[in-house]
Motif scaffolding. Sequence first.
Motif, PDB file in Angstrom:
ATOM      1  N   PHE A   1       1.236  -0.781  -0.109  1.00  0.00           N
ATOM      2  CA  PHE A   1      -0.174   0.078   0.290  1.00  0.00           C
ATOM      3  C   PHE A   1       0.874   1.043   0.455  1.00  0.00           C
ATOM      4  N   ASP A   2       0.142   2.413  -0.734  1.00  0.00           N
ATOM      5  CA  ASP A   2       1.084   3.997  -0.603  1.00  0.00           C
ATOM      6  C   ASP A   2       1.019   4.028   0.829  1.00  0.00           C
ATOM      7  N   ASN A   3       1.847   5.022   1.613  1.00  0.00           N
ATOM      8  CA  ASN A   3       2.257   5.487   2.698  1.00  0.00           C
ATOM      9  C   ASN A   3      -0.079   6.380   3.198  1.00  0.00           C
ATOM     10  N   GLU A   4       0.025   6.702   2.457  1.00  0.00           N
ATOM     11  CA  GLU A   4      -1.429   7.526   3.028  1.00  0.00           C
ATOM     12  C   GLU A   4      -2.278   6.672   3.681  1.00  0.00           C
ATOM     13  N   PHE A   5      -2.194   5.759   2.544  1.00  0.00           N
ATOM     14  CA  PHE A   5      -3.623   4.301   3.067  1.00  0.00           C
ATOM     15  C   PHE A   5      -3.157   3.510   4.527  1.00  0.00           C
ATOM     16  N   VAL A   6      -1.673   3.315   4.644  1.00  0.00           N
ATOM     17  CA  VAL A   6      -1.075   2.716   5.765  1.00  0.00           C
ATOM     18  C   VAL A   6      -1.566   4.001   6.697  1.00  0.00           C
ATOM     19  N   ASN A   7      -1.473   5.345   7.142  1.00  0.00           N
ATOM     20  CA  ASN A   7      -1.403   6.551   8.002  1.00  0.00           C
ATOM     21  C   ASN A   7      -2.839   6.418   8.005  1.00  0.00           C
ATOM     22  N   GLU A   8      -3.489   5.798   6.975  1.00  0.00           N
ATOM     23  CA  GLU A   8      -5.109   6.458   7.303  1.00  0.00           C
ATOM     24  C   GLU A   8      -5.492   4.875   8.584  1.00  0.00           C
ATOM     25  N   TYR A   9      -5.412   3.610   7.265  1.00  0.00           N
ATOM     26  CA  TYR A   9      -5.684   2.564   8.225  1.00  0.00           C
ATOM     27  C   TYR A   9      -5.200   2.192   9.702  1.00  0.00           C
ATOM     28  N   LEU A  10      -3.988   3.199  10.101  1.00  0.00           N
ATOM     29  CA  LEU A  10      -3.274   2.560  11.190  1.00  0.00           C
ATOM     30  C   LEU A  10      -4.099   4.119  12.709  1.00  0.00           C
TER      31      LEU A  10
END
Lengths: 169, 366
Positions: free
Chosen positions: B183-192
């Motif tokens: 995933f891109d960083n933005e997705f992980v940032n929103e996911y966690l």
Amino acid sequence: MDTIKIIFLAKGGEGIKSISLKLAKAINSTGLFCQSFPEYGPERSGSYISAYLRISDHEILSHYPIKKPTIVISTYELQKYQKGVFYLVNSNQNIRNNNIIFLQAKKLAKKNNCPFFNFVLLGGLLTILEKQFNLDINEILNYFKKDLIISKKDFGLLSLGFIKTKQLL
Amino acid sequence: MRENTISLTGNEAAALAIAQANPQLIAGYPITPVTEILHILSQNINNKKMISQLILPESEHSAISACLGASACNMRTATATASQGLLLMHEVLGVVSGLRLPVVMIVGNRAVSAPLNIHNDHSDTMAIKDSGWLQFYAESVQEIYDLTLLAFKLSEDENINLPIMVCMDGFITTHELNKIKVFDNEFVNEYLPKKTNKNSLFDFDDPKTMGHLALPKDYQNLRLKLEQTIKKSKEIIKQEFSSFEHKMNLIEVYNPLASNFFVCMASACGTIKETLKKDSDWGLLKISVFRPFPNEEIIQILKGKRQVIVLDKSLTLKGNGGHLYEEVRSALYDQDNRPKIYGEIYGLGGKPFYPKDIKKIVKKYD
């Protein structure tokens, strides 16, 4: 396609793991699937090591070392050569003996002021993959050039190995 | 969500997931076969790609203690270790789980001494399987990446708040390069989850102490509550796994209609899947989550089957075979129509596990 199984044989420090990983990355950038992993102990530099590479058109799930290879790439001459396996071996001579290609990889690299000959062997392997296994290597070469995962100098060595092996085939 | 397909080794995939989770503190004592993880994270921090604090203390005991302290201050924390390093952490592992502190640990499963061996088996994580840490086992490089992200998400879930180990096979999946989706960083940032100061030792508006004495009237209740939390975490993990972009499950079943089953964990499962034919009477039950142990899910699949062969990469050293064998046997014990259950040991100290070994076992029990 049948899975192409490659074993790399070398001594630690000769850069065989490095070319195996780079080739796997390049193949993965095409539509194919490629898995690469090394096998070594705690001793590392100077000791005998292996690297394994599988190429397939479907996901590769197995994780065991290759025992029945399609191709063997070796930085040293072997005592035994199995029938039905394609070999590319660093040697003191340039000669083809059935499925075994002896290539002066080290000498070619030295002529170009480079102590490492791993990329010469990688070039030879690409020739074998193209000529003997009908693999389209243009995308692989483009990936090497475009993504700069190998230096200009190493690409030059790769080209030398590619051309020389083509002549022997 | 943007997803990229790239080629990574297992260590690189774990390091990428940690970097994307961007823990405030990473503490570790580099050890084979996961040294590369700390190399990569150190480079990332040096190149300002991450803003984490990286501590390399004098031992693994200190590394996990640093994680404990940081987690108590509500910082996201991660570490990586293996084998003797994990055993040196043992004393503190129980403190982390007992205090209900989320920490993510990547373990490159490796044999324990003696004799000295740097290659793979599960002796290290099995030795600390009952320390209150949740344990996820990865079959492939893709699963290493996915399970690491899931570990951050779940360990910080307010209904779990427990440390999690993500286990990968040393020198097998740690060093294997394969094509994976990231995933891109933005997705992980929103996911966690977003970190707050809630329940932190540094929340001065709500001061508290941690690690105090529990006398006999309280100790048992607290330990039973910890076990209840671990048990209840199973449903939360199950839901999170199934809603995750790359769907996962506590267990995975291959050839569900087969009457003979292998039970196994981690990288050997891939080899078994490629060896067993689709229409074979042999199937595979892969366990991805070992703690909490998926008792009910295993019963549901294995009850009524003819026989079950449990493959273990560790020994109990009490003459009873392997750890997974004991767990599966115990799960099925109360079932009236339980299958015959046998245990087989494989792959200790990195001994390769070939398709011929699988076929040999099939022949033995067929």
